[in-house]
Scaffold this motif. Sequence first.
Motif, PDB file in Angstrom:
ATOM      1  N   TYR A  80       0.830  -1.207   0.000  1.00 47.63           N
ATOM      2  CA  TYR A  80       0.000   0.000   0.000  1.00 47.63           C
ATOM      3  C   TYR A  80       0.869   1.264   0.000  1.00 47.63           C
ATOM      4  O   TYR A  80       0.574   2.234  -0.712  1.00 47.63           O
ATOM      5  CB  TYR A  80      -0.914   0.013   1.216  1.00 47.63           C
ATOM      6  N   THR A 144      -6.289   3.968   1.151  1.00 49.35           N
ATOM      7  CA  THR A 144      -6.221   2.600   0.636  1.00 49.35           C
ATOM      8  C   THR A 144      -7.374   2.270  -0.309  1.00 49.35           C
ATOM      9  O   THR A 144      -7.343   1.234  -0.983  1.00 49.35           O
ATOM     10  CB  THR A 144      -6.239   1.594   1.792  1.00 49.35           C
ATOM     11  N   GLU A 147     -12.093  -1.744  -0.419  1.00 49.57           N
ATOM     12  CA  GLU A 147     -12.072  -3.008  -1.157  1.00 49.57           C
ATOM     13  C   GLU A 147     -11.571  -2.845  -2.586  1.00 49.57           C
ATOM     14  O   GLU A 147     -11.204  -3.835  -3.229  1.00 49.57           O
ATOM     15  CB  GLU A 147     -13.479  -3.614  -1.166  1.00 49.57           C
ATOM     16  N   GLY A 149      -8.881  -1.103  -3.419  1.00 51.36           N
ATOM     17  CA  GLY A 149      -7.427  -1.069  -3.423  1.00 51.36           C
ATOM     18  C   GLY A 149      -6.892   0.100  -4.225  1.00 51.36           C
ATOM     19  O   GLY A 149      -7.638   0.947  -4.725  1.00 51.36           O
ATOM     20  N   GLN A 151      -5.267   1.029  -7.533  1.00 52.50           N
ATOM     21  CA  GLN A 151      -5.128   0.438  -8.858  1.00 52.50           C
ATOM     22  C   GLN A 151      -4.341   1.357  -9.788  1.00 52.50           C
ATOM     23  O   GLN A 151      -4.123   2.525  -9.504  1.00 52.50           O
ATOM     24  CB  GLN A 151      -6.507   0.147  -9.442  1.00 52.50           C
ATOM     25  N   SER A 244      -3.947  -4.419  -2.801  1.00 56.62           N
ATOM     26  CA  SER A 244      -5.321  -4.752  -2.421  1.00 56.62           C
ATOM     27  C   SER A 244      -5.366  -5.412  -1.054  1.00 56.62           C
ATOM     28  O   SER A 244      -4.327  -5.744  -0.467  1.00 56.62           O
ATOM     29  CB  SER A 244      -5.950  -5.687  -3.468  1.00 56.62           C
ATOM     30  N   LEU A 245      -6.590  -5.608  -0.574  1.00 54.19           N
ATOM     31  CA  LEU A 245      -6.782  -6.227   0.740  1.00 54.19           C
ATOM     32  C   LEU A 245      -6.271  -7.666   0.775  1.00 54.19           C
ATOM     33  O   LEU A 245      -5.967  -8.188   1.846  1.00 54.19           O
ATOM     34  CB  LEU A 245      -8.268  -6.208   1.111  1.00 54.19           C
TER      35      LEU A 245
END
Length: 325
Positions: A80, A144, A147, A149, A151, A244-245
């Motif tokens: 992240y 962040t 969900e 993320g 990109q 991503s998560l």
Amino acid sequence: MSLQTRDTLHEGLALRGGSPRVLLTGALLLLAVLAPYALYPVFLMKVLCFALFACAFNLLIGFAGLLSFGHAAFFGGAAYVAAHVVKEWGWAPEAGLLAATATAGAMGLVFGLLAIRRQGIYFAMITLALSQMIFFLALQLPFTHGEDGIQAVPRGVLFGLFDLSRPLTMYYTVLAIFLGGFALIWRTVHSPFGQVLKAIRENEPRAVSLGYRTERYKLLAFVLSASLAGLAGGTKALVFQLASLTDVTWQMSGEVVLMTLLGGMGTLLGPVVGAALVVTLESHLASTSLPVPVVIGAIFVICVLLFRRGIVGELLHRLPGKGKR
């Protein structure tokens, strides 16, 4: 050829790097350099990222005897950070990787200070709990993007010279990062510091009686392992242009444990083999109707039954002269 001549020749080959270990290392390096011309570069980069992640985890569990269930926090948290500073702040990729590694190291210091005084299952559960806190932060913090993320992360130009948008350039950059991390782990393991870690793993009370402040050694090993895991996570974010998560879930922590145990805990090449095996299975099974976790779990059970020391560990144990040690 006389015996004296053969002995002289063997000594010369050893001095010139002709030993089997050096030849094997050279062959593996040559294979890694030529691999992207035969296999999909993105797949190879994923293997290298997870191999570095597994090697970092193995440094902690295989040589210091500390089982962490929270290493996904360093891997995903660094991903992240790298994605954010490169995309939103416009940092160069090398600066993004340094920021990711430093962030993971700082997190490792905090985690270590909180968990290092406990042992066994208590240490593992503390790391898992702290990792879950990072997961919820990644889910809730604005930068962040929840969900979704982060990109479309630009790969950028490394050192202002190498365009990482080119697959081969990106691959060789990832290969260089992996080799650098692996060399650091190798040097650490074969240093006096590494010998103390092994002593702590085998018998910590005895190490304490010899005058070693074991908590400091374990904390340093934890921070180094976290930093290298963060480097792997930051590199993965640049390769896939995504954070991503998935990178911070507890399943990711379990996956790196699986890779290490499959390949051979406490061996240097074991985590690399384990990571390559798991990533390959996931990639090939994804296009089938077979349940990926079930198949990988079955293979893990078979390997545990047949290779109790892991694949590489069992092979090393069965080499002539190794099994008696």
